[in-house]
Design a protein around this motif. Structure first.
Motif, short mmCIF file in Angstrom:
data_model
loop_
_atom_site.label_atom_id
_atom_site.label_comp_id
_atom_site.label_asym_id
_atom_site.label_seq_id
_atom_site.Cartn_x
_atom_site.Cartn_y
_atom_site.Cartn_z
N PHE A 247 0.83 -1.20 0.00
CA PHE A 247 0.00 0.00 0.00
C PHE A 247 0.86 1.26 0.00
N ASP A 248 0.40 2.28 -0.73
CA ASP A 248 0.92 3.62 -0.56
C ASP A 248 0.21 4.24 0.65
N VAL A 249 0.93 5.05 1.41
CA VAL A 249 0.39 5.62 2.65
C VAL A 249 0.48 7.14 2.56
N GLU A 250 -0.60 7.80 2.96
CA GLU A 250 -0.59 9.26 3.04
C GLU A 250 -1.15 9.68 4.40
N ILE A 251 -0.38 10.47 5.14
CA ILE A 251 -0.85 11.10 6.37
C ILE A 251 -1.11 12.55 6.05
N ILE A 252 -2.35 12.99 6.22
CA ILE A 252 -2.71 14.36 5.88
C ILE A 252 -3.82 14.82 6.82
N ASP A 253 -3.63 16.01 7.40
CA ASP A 253 -4.57 16.53 8.40
C ASP A 253 -4.73 15.49 9.52
N ASP A 254 -5.96 15.10 9.83
CA ASP A 254 -6.16 14.10 10.88
C ASP A 254 -6.57 12.74 10.30
#
Length: 355
Positions: A247-254
């Motif tokens: 998986f690609d992972v993105e952490i953005i805002d909450d």
């Protein structure tokens, strides 16, 4: 997390299925006309052939028949009608939605067949010239930490210019915002090109210890390298390699998003085990990640004076403006790279065939 995946493959009670189908909206289960029209077309097509070309239908001189010129055109449309019929029947039978609904119930989740235009901050949910977007097969867990597993379709343009982009995703909701961080999984890249829909500036790439870089390319805002190391400790990196390398992972805002170009909300029990194993990696870190605070906000806060000692628990949650979004990379470099390649290929072609 233990999953009961038996509803995905177990025999179905047909009476329950019929009752369930009646609850589905038309956007999920098309009307009866979507089945009748293909059937009518298939049944009436031979009659139309006789009326329009009686000599060919009843003639005896088959030796003069141009097979490629006459039979093939007459076969294409009925075959197309059969494809439409099979597609309509599959969409109307409701088996997929029924199984996913029962799977969700068995695991204390909730299920929604379709939602139009989900408003989420991740990179797969917005695109230039977007004309429509919807998520399907949405499985939710409402308990803390809550998460959503679904498939997403986004369309751009219209007519011949219409393009559809399909993703599977997991959305894990946090109680505090974090810096914008992206983990580009190397295993799902093709020909060295990232599968992500956005290109990120290479100056933001952070190299981590061990063999983590062989599995992920990590991007964080400039100046947030220490924060990324706090969030992605060696034990987290090891678990990501074991359980989330697909998986690609993105952490953005909450939010924490996991992306796949294949469906993640599916009838495949093994796929669900992969998804939930990856979710567990992040669920076990939520408590620690929610203790993270951005000291840049603490300095800028109008109620705090320089030199005052601010207790850890009193620090403001949130992310300073420079950490909220990663910088994107311009695609102009591709044009600059392609031009000399085209010139070289043209020169070779000219030298081989015209000299």
């Amino acid at each position: 997390m233990m999953l009961d995946t038996s509803p995905l493959t177990a025999p179905i009670d047909r009476r329950e299925l019929r009752a369930f189908r009646r609850t589905l909206p038309s956007s999920v289960r098309p009307g009866i006309t979507s089945v009748i029209l293909p059937v009518a077309f298939i049944l009436l097509f031979p009659v139309l052939l006789i009326l329009l070309d009686g000599d060919w239908a009843f003639g005896d001189d088959l030796s003069s028949l141009d097979l490629s010129g006459r039979i093939v055109p007459y076969l294409v449309m009925p075959l197309f009608g059969i494809v439409l019929l099979a597609r309509a029947l599959w969409r109307r039978n409701g088996v997929r939605t029924f199984r996913l609904d029962r799977f969700a119930r068995a695991n204390a989740f909730s299920y929604t067949a379709r939602e139009d235009g989900p408003r989420l901050p991740g990179m797969i949910f917005a695109r230039q010239d977007e004309t429509s977007a919807f998520s399907t097969d949405i499985v939710r867990r409402e308990s803390d930490p809550s998460f959503v597993v679904a498939n997403h379709t986004l369309a751009t343009g219209s007519g011949k210019q219409r393009r559809e982009y399909r993703w599977g995703y997991v959305a894990l909701r946090l109680n505090t915002p974090l810096p914008h961080i992206v983990l580009d999984a190397q295993r799902n890249n093709a020909w060295g090109a990232s599968s992500l829909p956005l290109s990120l500036a290479s100056r933001q790439q952070l190299s981590l210890e061990g063999d983590f870089d062989r599995h992920f390319a990590l991007y964080c805002p400039e100046g947030y390298e220490a924060d990324a190391l706090y969030l992605f400790t060696p034990d987290v990196m090891a678990r990501l390699i074991d359980s989330a390398a697909l998986f690609d992972v993105e952490i953005i805002d909450d939010y924490v998003f996991l992306y796949s170009q294949e469906e993640v909300s599916t009838l495949d029990p093994a796929r669900w085990q992969q998804v939930l194993a990856a979710v567990d990696v992040f669920c076990q870190r939520v408590a620690q990640w929610e203790r993270w605070r951005d000291d840049r906000i603490e300095v800028d806060a109008p109620t705090e004076r320089a030199g005052d000692a601010v207790p850890y628990s009193a620090r403001r949650t949130g992310v300073a403006s420079q950490g909220r979004r990663l910088a994107r990379r311009s695609n102009l470099w591709r044009v600059v790279l392609i031009i000399p390649v085209v010139i070289v290929l043209y020169g070779l072609f000219d030298a081989m065939f015209f000299r």
